[in-house]
Scaffold this motif. Structure first.
Motif, short mmCIF file in Angstrom:
data_model
loop_
_atom_site.label_atom_id
_atom_site.label_comp_id
_atom_site.label_asym_id
_atom_site.label_seq_id
_atom_site.Cartn_x
_atom_site.Cartn_y
_atom_site.Cartn_z
N PHE A 85 57.71 80.04 10.36
CA PHE A 85 58.73 79.44 9.51
C PHE A 85 59.98 80.29 9.57
N SER A 86 61.07 79.72 9.07
CA SER A 86 62.33 80.44 8.95
C SER A 86 62.79 80.40 7.50
N ILE A 87 63.37 81.50 7.04
CA ILE A 87 63.98 81.53 5.72
C ILE A 87 65.45 81.18 5.89
N THR A 88 65.88 80.12 5.23
CA THR A 88 67.23 79.59 5.42
C THR A 88 68.21 80.02 4.34
N GLU A 89 67.70 80.51 3.21
CA GLU A 89 68.59 80.88 2.11
C GLU A 89 67.88 81.84 1.17
N ALA A 90 68.62 82.77 0.60
CA ALA A 90 68.09 83.70 -0.41
C ALA A 90 69.07 83.76 -1.57
N LYS B 80 71.09 93.71 -6.30
CA LYS B 80 71.62 93.15 -5.06
C LYS B 80 70.48 93.15 -4.04
N TRP B 81 70.58 92.29 -3.06
CA TRP B 81 69.48 92.13 -2.11
C TRP B 81 70.02 91.86 -0.71
N ASP B 82 69.20 92.19 0.25
CA ASP B 82 69.56 92.00 1.65
C ASP B 82 68.33 91.51 2.41
N LEU B 83 68.46 90.40 3.08
CA LEU B 83 67.35 89.81 3.83
C LEU B 83 67.63 89.94 5.33
N PHE C 227 64.76 83.67 -5.00
CA PHE C 227 64.21 82.47 -4.38
C PHE C 227 64.55 82.48 -2.89
N LEU C 228 63.52 82.40 -2.07
CA LEU C 228 63.71 82.34 -0.63
C LEU C 228 63.38 80.93 -0.16
N LYS C 229 64.37 80.21 0.31
CA LYS C 229 64.17 78.84 0.77
C LYS C 229 63.75 78.85 2.23
N THR C 230 62.71 78.06 2.57
CA THR C 230 62.20 78.02 3.95
C THR C 230 62.36 76.62 4.53
N CYS D 174 59.79 75.10 5.91
CA CYS D 174 58.40 74.62 6.01
C CYS D 174 58.07 73.73 4.82
N THR D 175 57.56 72.55 5.09
CA THR D 175 57.22 71.61 4.00
C THR D 175 56.03 72.10 3.19
N ASP D 176 55.10 72.86 3.80
CA ASP D 176 53.95 73.39 3.08
C ASP D 176 54.35 74.51 2.11
N LEU D 177 55.44 75.19 2.40
CA LEU D 177 55.91 76.29 1.55
C LEU D 177 57.44 76.27 1.52
N PRO D 178 58.03 75.32 0.80
CA PRO D 178 59.50 75.19 0.80
C PRO D 178 60.22 76.35 0.14
N GLU D 179 59.51 77.12 -0.68
CA GLU D 179 60.16 78.20 -1.42
C GLU D 179 59.19 79.34 -1.67
N ILE D 180 59.66 80.56 -1.50
CA ILE D 180 58.91 81.78 -1.84
C ILE D 180 59.64 82.45 -2.99
N ARG D 181 58.91 82.79 -4.04
CA ARG D 181 59.52 83.42 -5.21
C ARG D 181 59.08 84.88 -5.31
#
Length: 248
Positions: free
Chosen positions: A180-185, A194-197, A227-230, A232-239
């Motif tokens: 999968f790819s993370i498209t937004e944080a 502050k955060w850096d991906l 919130f990390l947006k991906t 992948c439909t099975d895991l659209p978001e990682i918190r």
């Protein structure tokens, strides 16, 4: 004098001592209400292993439990029918056979739910015994979304002294053959952190490193969520939960 007939439900107490207190109401003015205690050992009717079924796992996982039911004495009962109260999220098969210690009925219960969620059901086994005509097997299902990522840690603790650098790193790796790819944080508040991906690589596969840093200088606590947006439909978001306790 009079006789009192009391019927006590002993279901689930096989092999245990049952004690219940019953209130008796009479027309005696001096003692209008009395407590009567009923106690005794309930004889086991059947050996059931396990007596309750939990179908606990992820979406798409093969979840199955085998329940063995046998009479405590030869010829005590046979099972003539098995039915579920709902039957919407499970299927089951009942077979019987002979073993060295007597007859054994085997009940195989499988999860059929395709999506995430919880459910409850009851499988009722009709017996040929005139006294106990039914055996009840409770079933619980807990189906979780398929976990395609390993996130370590899922909670970031940014506690420490104000004015000193406080920084933590979260590693996000794909599980199994998933990618999968993370498209937004983004953060829910973002005022104290502050955060850096960064996209990295692990064992030749795409992975991610999230660095979270404290910005709060004064004494106090705070809580936030990243919130990390991906894609992948099975895991659209990682918190990722974040908390900080800043001391002087």
């Amino acid at each position: 004098e009079g006789k009192i007939s009391v019927k006590v439900n002993t279901s689930g107490y096989g092999g245990r001592t049952l004690k219940k207190t019953i209130k008796v109401y009479t027309n005696d003015r001096q003692t209008p209400v009395s407590d009567v205690t009923v106690a005794g050992e309930v004889k086991r009717f059947a050996n059931i292993s396990p007596p309750r079924v939990l179908l606990n796992g992820e979406v798409g996982e093969d979840l199955k439990v085998v329940v063995r039911i046998s009479p405590v004495s030869e010829g005590l009962f046979d099972i003539s029918e098995a039915r579920a109260d709902k039957g919407e999220d499970i299927r089951f098969t009942l077979t019987d056979g002979k073993e060295t210690d007597g007859r054994v009925h085997t009940l195989v219960i499988e999860n059929t739910r395709k999506g995430a969620g919880r459910y409850q059901d009851i499988i009722r086994l009709s017996t040929t015994n005139k006294v106990q005509k039914e055996i009840v097997i409770p079933v619980w299902g807990n189906i979780r979304p398929r976990q395609i990522a390993s996130v370590t840690p899922r909670h970031v603790d940014l506690s420490g002294r104000g004015g000193t650098p406080i920084k933590r790193t979260v590693t996000i790796l794909p599980r199994g053959n998933d990618s999968f790819s993370i498209t937004e944080a983004k953060a829910q508040r973002g005022t104290d952190i502050k955060w850096d991906l960064k996209e990295t690589e692990a064992s030749g596969r795409k992975a991610y490193t999230l660095t979270v840093e404290n910005l709060k200088k004064e004494k106090g606590r705070y809580y936030d969520t990243i919130f990390l947006k991906t894609d992948c439909t099975d895991l659209p978001e990682i918190r990722i939960s974040v908390s900080g306790r800043i001391t002087e």
